[in-house]
Write a protein that holds these residues in place. Structure first.
Motif, PDB file in Angstrom:
ATOM      1  N   ASP A   1       4.227   2.089  -4.444  1.00 26.58           N
ATOM      2  CA  ASP A   1       3.203   2.287  -5.467  1.00 26.58           C
ATOM      3  C   ASP A   1       3.001   0.939  -6.175  1.00 26.58           C
ATOM      4  O   ASP A   1       3.963   0.348  -6.687  1.00 26.58           O
ATOM      5  CB  ASP A   1       3.700   3.356  -6.448  1.00 26.58           C
ATOM      6  CG  ASP A   1       2.790   3.480  -7.658  1.00 26.58           C
ATOM      7  OD1 ASP A   1       1.560   3.423  -7.483  1.00 26.58           O
ATOM      8  OD2 ASP A   1       3.318   3.614  -8.778  1.00 26.58           O
TER       9      ASP A   1
ATOM     10  N   ASP B   1       0.872  -1.178   0.000  1.00 28.85           N
ATOM     11  CA  ASP B   1       0.000   0.000   0.000  1.00 28.85           C
ATOM     12  C   ASP B   1       0.907   1.226   0.000  1.00 28.85           C
ATOM     13  O   ASP B   1       2.041   1.164   0.462  1.00 28.85           O
ATOM     14  CB  ASP B   1      -0.918   0.019   1.226  1.00 28.85           C
ATOM     15  CG  ASP B   1      -2.183   0.835   0.988  1.00 28.85           C
ATOM     16  OD1 ASP B   1      -3.253   0.244   0.719  1.00 28.85           O
ATOM     17  OD2 ASP B   1      -2.095   2.085   1.064  1.00 28.85           O
TER      18      ASP B   1
ATOM     19  N   ASP C   1      -7.187  -4.961  -5.277  1.00 29.88           N
ATOM     20  CA  ASP C   1      -8.384  -4.245  -4.802  1.00 29.88           C
ATOM     21  C   ASP C   1      -8.092  -2.746  -4.754  1.00 29.88           C
ATOM     22  O   ASP C   1      -7.975  -2.155  -3.677  1.00 29.88           O
ATOM     23  CB  ASP C   1      -8.787  -4.784  -3.415  1.00 29.88           C
ATOM     24  CG  ASP C   1     -10.090  -4.156  -2.920  1.00 29.88           C
ATOM     25  OD1 ASP C   1     -10.888  -3.695  -3.761  1.00 29.88           O
ATOM     26  OD2 ASP C   1     -10.304  -4.121  -1.695  1.00 29.88           O
TER      27      ASP C   1
HETATM   28  N1  SAH Z   1      -8.489  -4.353   0.208  1.00 27.32           N
HETATM   29  C1  SAH Z   1      -8.608  -3.385   1.283  1.00 27.32           C
HETATM   30  C2  SAH Z   1      -9.185  -2.052   0.808  1.00 27.32           C
HETATM   31  C3  SAH Z   1      -8.376  -1.362  -0.279  1.00 27.32           C
HETATM   32  S1  SAH Z   1      -8.683   0.357  -0.404  1.00 27.32           S
HETATM   33  C4  SAH Z   1      -9.428  -3.993   2.423  1.00 27.32           C
HETATM   34  O1  SAH Z   1     -10.019  -5.070   2.259  1.00 27.32           O
HETATM   35  O2  SAH Z   1      -9.481  -3.393   3.491  1.00 27.32           O
HETATM   36  C5  SAH Z   1      -7.481   0.906  -1.527  1.00 27.32           C
HETATM   37  C6  SAH Z   1      -6.093   1.131  -0.949  1.00 27.32           C
HETATM   38  O3  SAH Z   1      -5.228   1.452  -2.039  1.00 27.32           O
HETATM   39  C7  SAH Z   1      -5.927   2.272   0.042  1.00 27.32           C
HETATM   40  O4  SAH Z   1      -5.395   1.771   1.243  1.00 27.32           O
HETATM   41  C8  SAH Z   1      -4.919   3.254  -0.609  1.00 27.32           C
HETATM   42  O5  SAH Z   1      -3.988   3.781   0.324  1.00 27.32           O
HETATM   43  C9  SAH Z   1      -4.201   2.335  -1.565  1.00 27.32           C
HETATM   44  N2  SAH Z   1      -3.592   2.942  -2.784  1.00 27.32           N
HETATM   45  C10 SAH Z   1      -4.149   3.855  -3.625  1.00 27.32           C
HETATM   46  N3  SAH Z   1      -3.357   4.059  -4.693  1.00 27.32           N
HETATM   47  C11 SAH Z   1      -2.257   3.257  -4.524  1.00 27.32           C
HETATM   48  C12 SAH Z   1      -1.088   2.995  -5.292  1.00 27.32           C
HETATM   49  N4  SAH Z   1      -0.888   3.596  -6.483  1.00 27.32           N
HETATM   50  N5  SAH Z   1      -0.193   2.106  -4.830  1.00 27.32           N
HETATM   51  C13 SAH Z   1      -0.391   1.488  -3.635  1.00 27.32           C
HETATM   52  N6  SAH Z   1      -1.489   1.683  -2.877  1.00 27.32           N
HETATM   53  C14 SAH Z   1      -2.413   2.558  -3.301  1.00 27.32           C
END
Ligand code: SAH
Length: 406
Positions: free
Chosen positions: A289, A259, A310
């Motif tokens: 990222d 994340d 996700d």
């Molecule tokens: N699967 C999780 C919810 C995901 S929400 C659950 O079950 O609880 C989406 C997440 O993606 C967020 O935590 C956000 O910080 C992260 N995020 C957004 N863009 C991103 C990127 N480019 N790389 C890594 N993480 C990212």
């Protein structure tokens, strides 16, 4: 005097099919005066009453139906009734879910699908987090709160009405502890802990995403757990470790979670520490990222047996669909490249602007570009406490596929 919204000629069809939104272009006139959030009577062009709605003069969705029964009065008692019905329906599902009579985290009120447009409420143990996103919902805050207190006997309610969509309704953000009769004024516990299928999670109701936790993925996390045994798992966009911890609980060989949010990862690690029964030595957390990390793993020749994708909402509306499609394609392409033979991909989109069919097409394109044969084992959606109104299918924002590669 209650004002009357009169529809344009020929614009009552969707209301007759019980779709709850009235767009600005369907309104002929408003007879009488209404402020934002007031209840108005709705009539078709012939003066036939069609129900009652919340007036929202700043939004393109000019009114949202509270009731299709023209004789039903929208008052304090109406909201108490609707809230009580929604909560009672959840109790039925809890029993259906079998292994847990009453899940500690669940969505109690899910907007249009519960006959309460603009009202979201999630329960985390004794704490309820409330999110009001429409002018009508905002106007009836006290009645909705009273209904929640009565139906759930919760101890505290935190309001997270800080969603961007409030701007479209001309509403300012509102956050903080709700004061109401029946609530414990001094508790104010911002990190309630929940038990999800035997795994503990702390939920940051004040600072976390949405209401603090992605309850919509609860059932899918249980599915993932049932598939994890002995597999090398890669959980992309892990937030506070929901899928990661369930993978460990399911006996995954290893779980790498990625994340780009430092606070989310800190909470994920804290959540793992709440579960001494899980083998923490199999977990690796990466602040990175995802787009870059997937490329790096590919370059390094890494392989995984089970990958979860996700991501956040890439397309909040259909206008962003093209750009979003490229982003979905990219992560799914690398997902397929990184899967070992026979590997599983659990891939999601929570974008309202990307429909089920388009999403499947994007994922299919990614598989063929990666040169992988793949089949769908299961279509996935949000947990059953996030129902989709049959007459308001826009509510189906979360869609997913469980895919097996050759
Ligand atoms: N699967 C999780 C919810 C995901 S929400 C659950 O079950 O609880 C989406 C997440 O993606 C967020 O935590 C956000 O910080 C992260 N995020 C957004 N863009 C991103 C990127 N480019 N790389 C890594 N993480 C990212």
């Amino acid at each position: 005097m209650t004002a009357t919204l009169i529809l344009q000629a020929g614009k009552s069809g969707s209301l007759r099919r019980r779709h709850p939104w009235i767009f600005a272009g369907s309104v002929a006139t408003l007879k009488g005066r209404a402020r934002s959030g007031d209840t108005v009577i709705v009539e078709d062009e012939h003066g036939t009453p069609m129900g009652r709605a919340a007036w929202s003069p700043e939004s393109k969705i000019r009114a949202r139906m509270w009731t299709f029964d023209p004789d039903e009065i929208v008052d304090h008692a109406f909201f108490k009734r609707r809230v009580a019905q929604a909560v009672a329906r959840r109790l039925g599902w809890s029993v259906l879910r079998g292994n847990q009579i009453e899940p500690a985290g669940e969505r109690l009120l899910h907007g249009e699908a519960d006959g309460l447009p603009g009202v979201i409420a999630d329960r985390y143990g004794d704490t309820v987090v409330l999110q009001l996103t429409s002018a009508g919902a905002d106007a009836w805050r006290d009645a909705i709160v009273a209904g929640i207190v009565q139906a759930t006997q919760c101890k505290q309610i935190y309001e997270r009405s800080d969603s961007d969509v409030r701007k479209l309704e001309g509403l300012e953000p509102v956050t903080g502890w709700v004061e109401a009769k029946g609530l414990h004024e001094t508790l104010q516990q911002t990190f309630p802990q929940i038990d999800e299928h035997g795994v503990n999670f702390g939920v940051d109701v004040a600072g976390g995403h949405k209401t603090g936790f992605y309850l919509d993925q609860r059932d899918n996390r249980l599915l993932l757990r049932s598939l994890a045994k002995g597999r090398r798992v890669l959980n992309c966009f892990c937030y506070t470790g929901g899928f990661s911890l369930q993978a460990l609980a399911g006996g995954a060989a290893s779980v790498i979670s990625i994340d780009s949010s430092g606070p989310a990862l800190a909470q994920a690690k804290a959540n793992l520490a709440l579960n001494p029964h899980l083998d923490a030595s199999r977990a690796e957390w990466r602040d990175a990222d995802v787009f870059q990390a997937l490329r790096d793993y590919h370059k390094a020749g890494e392989m995984f047996d089970l990958i979860v994708l996700d991501p956040p909402k890439f397309a909040p509306s259909a206008a962003h669909a093209n750009q979003a499609a490229r982003a979905y394609k990219d992560i799914n392409l690398f997902g397929f490249k990184l899967l070992a033979p026979g590997g599983l991909l659990m891939t999601y989109s929570c974008s309202g602007g990307i429909g089920v069919e388009l999403f499947q097409k994007i994922v299919a394109g990614a598989a063929s570009d990666a040169g992988r044969d793949a089949r769908i084992l299961k279509r996935l959606m949000a947990s059953s406490d996030h129902p989709v109104g049959l007459t308001a299918p826009e509510g189906e924002y979360l869609k997913g596929l469980l895919i097996e590669t050759a």
